[in-house]
Design an enzyme around this catalytic site. Structure first.
Site, PDB file in Angstrom:
ATOM      1  N   SER A  85       0.845  -1.193   0.000  1.00  0.00           N
ATOM      2  CA  SER A  85       0.000   0.000   0.000  1.00  0.00           C
ATOM      3  C   SER A  85       0.875   1.235   0.000  1.00  0.00           C
ATOM      4  CB  SER A  85      -0.892   0.001   1.244  1.00  0.00           C
ATOM      5  OG  SER A  85      -1.481   1.270   1.448  1.00  0.00           O
ATOM      6  N   SER A  86       0.360   2.311  -0.585  1.00  0.00           N
ATOM      7  CA  SER A  86       1.124   3.560  -0.625  1.00  0.00           C
ATOM      8  C   SER A  86       1.302   4.173   0.758  1.00  0.00           C
ATOM      9  CB  SER A  86       0.437   4.568  -1.549  1.00  0.00           C
ATOM     10  OG  SER A  86      -0.885   4.836  -1.114  1.00  0.00           O
ATOM     11  N   CYS A  87       0.562   3.671   1.770  1.00  0.00           N
ATOM     12  CA  CYS A  87       0.704   4.228   3.119  1.00  0.00           C
ATOM     13  C   CYS A  87       2.013   3.799   3.776  1.00  0.00           C
ATOM     14  CB  CYS A  87      -0.471   3.828   3.990  1.00  0.00           C
ATOM     15  SG  CYS A  87      -0.487   2.104   4.478  1.00  0.00           S
TER      16      CYS A  87
ATOM     17  N   TYR B 226      -1.085  -0.580   9.933  1.00  0.00           N
ATOM     18  CA  TYR B 226      -1.235  -1.241   8.632  1.00  0.00           C
ATOM     19  C   TYR B 226       0.049  -1.076   7.817  1.00  0.00           C
ATOM     20  CZ  TYR B 226      -3.267  -2.267   4.014  1.00  0.00           C
ATOM     21  OH  TYR B 226      -3.539  -2.787   2.778  1.00  0.00           O
TER      22      TYR B 226
ATOM     23  N   LYS C  37       2.627  -3.940   6.154  1.00  0.00           N
ATOM     24  CA  LYS C  37       2.924  -4.008   4.725  1.00  0.00           C
ATOM     25  C   LYS C  37       4.426  -3.868   4.452  1.00  0.00           C
ATOM     26  CE  LYS C  37      -1.026  -4.837   2.893  1.00  0.00           C
ATOM     27  NZ  LYS C  37      -1.230  -6.095   2.140  1.00  0.00           N
TER      28      LYS C  37
ATOM     29  N   HIS D 279     -12.762   3.125   2.771  1.00  0.00           N
ATOM     30  CA  HIS D 279     -11.872   4.187   2.329  1.00  0.00           C
ATOM     31  C   HIS D 279     -12.685   5.367   1.800  1.00  0.00           C
ATOM     32  CE1 HIS D 279      -8.811   0.824   2.133  1.00  0.00           C
ATOM     33  NE2 HIS D 279      -8.168   1.747   2.802  1.00  0.00           N
TER      34      HIS D 279
END
Length: 297
Positions: free
Chosen positions: A94-96, A123, A127, A166
Site C-alpha cells: 500500500s502507498s501508506c 497497517y 505491509k 476508504h
C-alpha cells in the site's frame, strides 16, 4: 475487491487452472491450514492480495488487528509458498508505507526515510514487513517473490460501509443516500485539502499480470496513475456522477490524514504499462457496481 479483479482479468485472458478459496473455505490466519492448502494445490503463481483494510477511522480504532492480522496472513502465505516451491509470488502492499512527509511524488527509495502517518502506521508497518519478507526469501533462497505498491483503489466489490471504508466508496455511499433521502447537504470529513491518487481496480489487475510477466527485482515497484486530486475535488466529481443537487459541508474536527500521497510511477511507465480508466469514468463504473447491491435513489 482486488482478488476478484485479478481473477476476472486472468479469466478474461483465458487462464483456466485458477485456484481460489473463499474466506469460509480457507482461513489465512491459520498457519496450518495455509500450509496444507499450498502443499495440496501446489500453485505455480501466487497473487497475494488479501489484507485487512480500512480507512482512517478503522485504522485508528483497531490498531491491534490491523497489525496482527496482516502480519499473520502474509507471513503464512509467503512462507508456505516458499515451502511449496511456488515459481513466482506477487505481494501487494500500500502507498501508506511511505513516510508522512516524504517528498512528492513518492519514489520507491523513500521507504523508511521518515516517520509514518500516525493514523495508519499499524497497517503500514505490516505491509513494510511483507516487502521485507519477500526480499528476505529472495536473498536467502532465490525465491522469485516481488512486491508492488498500489495507490488508492476503488471499483466493484469495494467496501461501502461508512464506518470502515476508504474515502471514495464512503463518498459514493454518502452522496447516494443523501440523494435517496432528499437531503440538502452532505457532511464530509476533514478540510478537503489533502491530495489523493486513485486507480480503478481492474487497471490494478492488469498491472499485476503485467508485473508477473515482466518484472523480477528485489525492490518493490509503485502502481498508480501519476495524477492526484484534492478530496474536495473528488467530492465534487462523486456528487456530479450521482446527481446530488445539495451542498457539501466539511467537518474540520475530523482528521485529514497524510497531506498528500502521489506515487512516482516512472519505473512502471518505463516498462511500458499505463492505466486505461480515467477517474470520472471509473467512478461511474464503481457507482454502477454499487447500485447492483443497493437500491437506486
Amino acid at each position: 475487491m482486488v482478488g476478484s479483479a485479478i481473477w476476472r482479468e486472468l479469466d478474461a485472458r483465458g487462464y483456466r487452472n485458477l485456484i481460489g478459496k473463499s474466506r469460509k473455505e480457507l482461513d489465512l490466519l491459520d498457519q496450518g491450514a495455509v500450509a496444507r492448502f499450498m502443499e495440496i494445490e501446489r500453485p505455480n503463481y501466487v497473487f497475494l492480495a488479501a489484507a485487512k483494510v480500512g480507512g482512517i477511522q478503522a485504522n485508528n480504532s483497531q490498531p491491534a488487528p490491523f497489525l496482527f492480522e496482516n502480519l499473520q496472513l502474509q507471513n503464512n502465505i509467503i512462507h508456505s509458498a516458499h515451502k511449496a516451491g511456488v515459481k513466482k509470488l506477487l505481494f501487494l502492499g500500500s502507498s501508506c508505507i511511505y513516510p508522512r512527509l516524504a517528498p512528492q511524488p513518492l519514489k520507491e527509495e523513500y521507504l523508511l526515510s521518515g516517520p509514518l502517518e500516525p493514523t495508519n502506521e499499524w497497517y503500514a508497518i505490516a505491509k513494510i514487513a511483507g516487502v521485507k519478507m519477500c526480499q528476505a526469501y529472495r536473498k536467502q533462497y532465490g525465491a522469485d517473490f516481488i512486491s508492488a505498491m498500489p495507490t488508492n483503489l476503488y471499483g466493484p466489490n469495494d467496501n461501502f460501509d461508512l464506518n470502515n471504508s476508504h474515502v471514495l466508496p464512503a463518498l459514493i455511499r454518502k452522496f447516494h443516500e443523501a440523494k435517496a433521502e432528499g437531503r440538502s447537504e452532505v457532511l464530509c470529513w476533514g478540510t478537503g485539502s489533502p491530495r489523493r491518487e486513485f486507480l480503478y481496480v481492474d487497471d490494478l489487475a492488469r498491472a499485476c499480470l503485467f508485473l508477473m510477466e515482466n518484472y523480477s527485482e528485489e525492490n518493490f515497484i509503485n502502481i498508480g496513475t501519476g495524477v492526484d486530486v484534492t478530496i474536495r475535488e473528488l467530492s465534487e466529481i462523486v456528487k456530479s456522477v450521482i446527481g446530488f443537487k445539495g451542498n457539501i459541508a466539511w467537518d474540520t474536527s475530523k482528521p485529514d490524514g497524510t497531506p498528500r500521497k502521489l506515487l512516482d510511477v516512472t519505473r512502471l511507465s518505463a516498462l511500458g504499462w499505463k492505466p486505461q480508466v480515467e477517474l470520472e469514468a471509473g467512478i461511474r463504473l464503481a457507482y454502477d457496481a454499487f447500485l447492483k447491491t443497493n437500491p437506486k435513489p
